[in-house]
Motif scaffolding. Structure first.
Motif, PDB file in Angstrom:
ATOM      1  N   GLN A 237      35.522  38.832  47.712  1.00  0.00           N
ATOM      2  CA  GLN A 237      35.161  38.721  46.295  1.00  0.00           C
ATOM      3  C   GLN A 237      36.157  39.481  45.407  1.00  0.00           C
ATOM      4  OE1 GLN A 237      32.544  37.107  44.802  1.00  0.00           O
ATOM      5  NE2 GLN A 237      31.705  36.268  46.714  1.00  0.00           N
ATOM      6  N   TYR A 238      36.642  40.619  45.899  1.00  0.00           N
ATOM      7  CA  TYR A 238      37.590  41.423  45.122  1.00  0.00           C
ATOM      8  C   TYR A 238      39.033  41.054  45.443  1.00  0.00           C
ATOM      9  CZ  TYR A 238      39.747  45.533  42.991  1.00  0.00           C
ATOM     10  OH  TYR A 238      40.504  46.355  42.206  1.00  0.00           O
ATOM     11  N   PHE A 239      39.290  40.637  46.692  1.00  0.00           N
ATOM     12  CA  PHE A 239      40.652  40.388  47.145  1.00  0.00           C
ATOM     13  C   PHE A 239      41.309  39.222  46.396  1.00  0.00           C
ATOM     14  CE2 PHE A 239      43.438  38.209  50.334  1.00  0.00           C
ATOM     15  CZ  PHE A 239      44.469  39.135  50.307  1.00  0.00           C
ATOM     16  N   VAL A 240      40.570  38.130  46.196  1.00  0.00           N
ATOM     17  CA  VAL A 240      41.158  36.951  45.556  1.00  0.00           C
ATOM     18  C   VAL A 240      41.546  37.221  44.102  1.00  0.00           C
ATOM     19  CG1 VAL A 240      40.757  34.550  44.903  1.00  0.00           C
ATOM     20  CG2 VAL A 240      40.028  35.371  47.153  1.00  0.00           C
ATOM     21  N   ASP A 249      39.539  36.669  32.535  1.00  0.00           N
ATOM     22  CA  ASP A 249      38.161  36.188  32.616  1.00  0.00           C
ATOM     23  C   ASP A 249      37.530  36.385  33.999  1.00  0.00           C
ATOM     24  OD1 ASP A 249      39.797  34.461  33.914  1.00  0.00           O
ATOM     25  OD2 ASP A 249      38.976  32.623  33.021  1.00  0.00           O
ATOM     26  N   CYS A 250      38.198  37.158  34.894  1.00  0.00           N
ATOM     27  CA  CYS A 250      37.643  37.355  36.236  1.00  0.00           C
ATOM     28  C   CYS A 250      36.489  38.350  36.181  1.00  0.00           C
ATOM     29  CB  CYS A 250      38.722  37.833  37.205  1.00  0.00           C
ATOM     30  SG  CYS A 250      39.270  39.531  36.943  1.00  0.00           S
ATOM     31  N   TRP A 251      35.667  38.351  37.211  1.00  0.00           N
ATOM     32  CA  TRP A 251      34.465  39.186  37.216  1.00  0.00           C
ATOM     33  C   TRP A 251      34.806  40.678  37.278  1.00  0.00           C
ATOM     34  CZ3 TRP A 251      33.059  42.676  40.973  1.00  0.00           C
ATOM     35  CH2 TRP A 251      33.739  42.610  42.198  1.00  0.00           C
ATOM     36  N   VAL A 252      35.971  41.035  37.856  1.00  0.00           N
ATOM     37  CA  VAL A 252      36.339  42.451  37.947  1.00  0.00           C
ATOM     38  C   VAL A 252      36.533  43.035  36.552  1.00  0.00           C
ATOM     39  CG1 VAL A 252      38.020  44.096  38.862  1.00  0.00           C
ATOM     40  CG2 VAL A 252      37.415  42.066  40.202  1.00  0.00           C
ATOM     41  N   LYS A 256      34.277  45.698  34.171  1.00  0.00           N
ATOM     42  CA  LYS A 256      35.034  46.905  33.829  1.00  0.00           C
ATOM     43  C   LYS A 256      35.275  47.792  35.057  1.00  0.00           C
ATOM     44  CE  LYS A 256      33.144  46.884  29.129  1.00  0.00           C
ATOM     45  NZ  LYS A 256      32.386  47.640  28.112  1.00  0.00           N
ATOM     46  N   LEU A 257      35.823  47.156  36.118  1.00  0.00           N
ATOM     47  CA  LEU A 257      36.043  47.868  37.373  1.00  0.00           C
ATOM     48  C   LEU A 257      37.515  48.151  37.655  1.00  0.00           C
ATOM     49  CD1 LEU A 257      33.574  45.896  39.688  1.00  0.00           C
ATOM     50  CD2 LEU A 257      33.216  48.152  38.680  1.00  0.00           C
ATOM     51  N   VAL A 262      36.993  53.124  44.715  1.00  0.00           N
ATOM     52  CA  VAL A 262      36.894  52.119  45.778  1.00  0.00           C
ATOM     53  C   VAL A 262      35.433  51.840  46.111  1.00  0.00           C
ATOM     54  CG1 VAL A 262      37.387  51.657  48.215  1.00  0.00           C
ATOM     55  CG2 VAL A 262      39.137  52.700  46.754  1.00  0.00           C
ATOM     56  N   GLY A 263      34.608  52.872  46.117  1.00  0.00           N
ATOM     57  CA  GLY A 263      33.188  52.691  46.426  1.00  0.00           C
ATOM     58  C   GLY A 263      32.497  51.784  45.427  1.00  0.00           C
ATOM     59  N   GLU A 264      32.802  51.957  44.141  1.00  0.00           N
ATOM     60  CA  GLU A 264      32.188  51.106  43.117  1.00  0.00           C
ATOM     61  C   GLU A 264      32.660  49.661  43.251  1.00  0.00           C
ATOM     62  OE1 GLU A 264      31.418  53.901  39.257  1.00  0.00           O
ATOM     63  OE2 GLU A 264      33.521  53.503  39.776  1.00  0.00           O
TER      64      GLU A 264
END
Length: 515
Positions: A237-240, A249-252, A256-257, A262-264
């Motif tokens: 989910q995060y790698f792509v 417009d990505c979810w990350v 606001k990540l 890394v834990g969050e």
């Protein structure tokens, strides 16, 4: 001073740590070989091979398998985390673990050429180097080599190569290498196949109850596979988005990540993955903003459906137990437990009865007589010859006899199991049968002598001709698998072979005259 004979040299060669390569006594080895004596014979056989081969039931193999299970599982957790979240800042500790893991998996490939194997169609361990090599090359060698690709070494050498460059130049070069290595690191996820194989090996080297261990490992492996599926999905989910350099417009970015820990990042990634896999969508209520994100969501949903299917299938298999003979065994044991409870048998006796059934049937219920009735007479005779012919022909009165006479003897043999401490024969008891030891160890004694008997030996044969009382007491020192021949059956067979009967009676008379 004792000369160094070949036998002494062999003893010297196998002293010390090399004994760790030899099979050890545990439930599994006793289940395969039948007795302590048989396991000792297997040790002698391996020593006579004279080569460095790790026995499947050795202590070294047991410790090695446990270690590899832990290392493999840590790899399957850490590799996706490193690829997706660490962004080249894994630290010295993780780099060292990567190098250590890659080295260990490369060593494992080499050791598999020296690792004895147990196959379904083999009666014992295969220790021949040529057979081991052919088996490994035809099975897991190529996947193992791909999964053992030393990515950790590439990162280590790259860091040492560009250590003298300026920070900006070094960063640019390292980023190009890291992007390539991240993709290349995905091949190490093939180590999941090793995890499954190592779990299967744990059952073989375990000293626990075979049925309990088999059930426990099935449940544990199921939960570990589900955990890894969710873990990998969360990392993807995060790698792509990271590969796309985080579009606006990505979810990350929406969450606001970008500057989160890394834990969050990992927690949000797993949360999104689980919401897709369980089809709840609580954590992904927003519509995918691009094609890539759309495919990620669809992949998560499909993987979730697969996860549900696997869970339901395994749960149904565990509940119904598709093995009919094992199910029949459990039904018999349930009836037995009800009977023992109703009769208020003491706990010690209950344990001995349960242990007897486990030794007698090994968790599978079957009836030998019915099984032998299902095959033709020629096949039945061949089965009995393979099982008992060598045992019968060791007895002097059966040596050099007509093959038809021996076949008649074999068809009257009865299979029996005795536990450690059981009295098989009591002195001065009526002589009603003799015994052949297939597996196990017994002690035969009276006031004049005592001797230990083991695999391939026999006792009680004097009663077949004389019908006299037994002259010694025999009790089991281990779990014993025996074949018995009753006096009544033997005398009935002799009626069909009068010449053999006269010969045996004449030999017995000559023996009596000598005494």
């Amino acid at each position: 001073m004792e000369s160094l004979t070949p036998e002494n040299h062999r003893r010297f060669h196998w002293s010390g740590w090399r004994n760790l390569l030899l099979p050890q006594l545990n439930r599994r080895s006793l289940h395969v070989y039948g007795s302590e004596v048989a396991v000792e014979k297997e040790c002698i056989r391996q020593k006579q091979e004279g080569v460095f081969v790790i026995h499947p039931f050795s202590s070294l193999r047991s410790y090695y398998i446990m270690c590899m299970v832990a290392i493999t599982f840590l790899n399957l957790i850490g590799i996706p985390m490193e690829i997706a979240f660490l962004d080249g800042n894994s630290g010295v500790g993780w780099e060292g673990f990567n190098v250590f893991s890659d080295t260990l998996f490369l060593i494992d490939v080499g050791l598999n050429f020296r690792m004895g194997i147990i196959t379904e169609d083999s009666e014992g361990a295969i220790l021949d180097l040529k057979s081991i090599r052919q088996h490994y090359l035809k099975s897991w060698f190529v996947p193992d080599m791909v999964a053992a690709f030393p990515v950790g070494y590439i990162l280590l050498f790259a860091g040492l190569q560009y250590r003298g460059d300026s920070p900006s130049s070094r960063a640019n070069k390292m980023m190009r290498i890291l992007m390539f290595v991240r993709i290349l690191s995905l091949v190490r996820l093939l180590r999941v196949s090793r995890l499954v194989r190592f779990f299967n090996e744990v059952e073989k080297v375990s000293n626990a109850n075979l049925e309990v261990m088999r059930l426990f490992l099935r449940i544990l492996s199921l939960f570990m596979m589900i955990f890894l599926l969710c873990h990998w999905n969360g990392c993807i989910q995060y790698f792509v988005p990271m590969l796309e350099e985080f579009p606006s417009d990505c979810w990350v970015r929406r969450e606001k990540l970008m500057n989160a820990t890394v834990g969050e990042k990992y927690s949000f990634g797993v949360f999104r993955a689980l919401s897709h896999m369980t089809a709840i969508s609580y954590g992904s209520s927003d519509t995918p903003t691009n094609d890539v994100e759309l495919w990620i969501v669809m992949t998560s949903i499909v993987s979730g459906a697969i996860m549900y299917t696997v869970m339901v299938a395994n749960t149904a298999a565990l509940m119904t137990d598709v093995d009919i003979t094992a199910k029949a065994y459990k039904n018999k044991m349930n009836h037995l437990e009800d009977y023992m409870t109703f009769m208020k048998l003491p706990k010690a006796l209950r344990m001995r009865i349960n242990s007897y059934y486990q030794s007698r049937y090994a968790g599978k219920w079957y009836d030998e007589k019915d099984v032998l009735k299902w095959v033709s007479s020629s096949l039945r005779e061949e089965i009995l010859i393979n099982m008992c012919s060598d045992l019968v022909r060791k007895v002097p009165i059966f040596q050099k006899r007509d093959i038809n006479f021996i076949s008649s003897i074999l068809q009257e043999l009865q299979y029996e199991v005795y536990q450690d401490g059981d009295f098989i024969i009591c002195e001065d008891a009526p002589g009603d049968r003799m015994f052949f030891i297939e597996r196990g160890q017994v002690l035969e004694k009276n006031q004049f002598f005592q001797r230990e008997l083991c695999d391939g030996d026999y006792f009680g044969e004097s009663c077949l001709l004389t019908k006299e009382k037994h002259l010694a007491t025999v009790h089991a020192q281990t779990t014993c698998q025996l074949f018995s021949l009753s006096v009544g059956h033997f005398q009935r067979i002799l009626k069909d072979y009068p010449e053999i009967k006269r010969d045996l009676e004449s030999s017995q008379q000559d023996k009596d005259l000598l005494l």
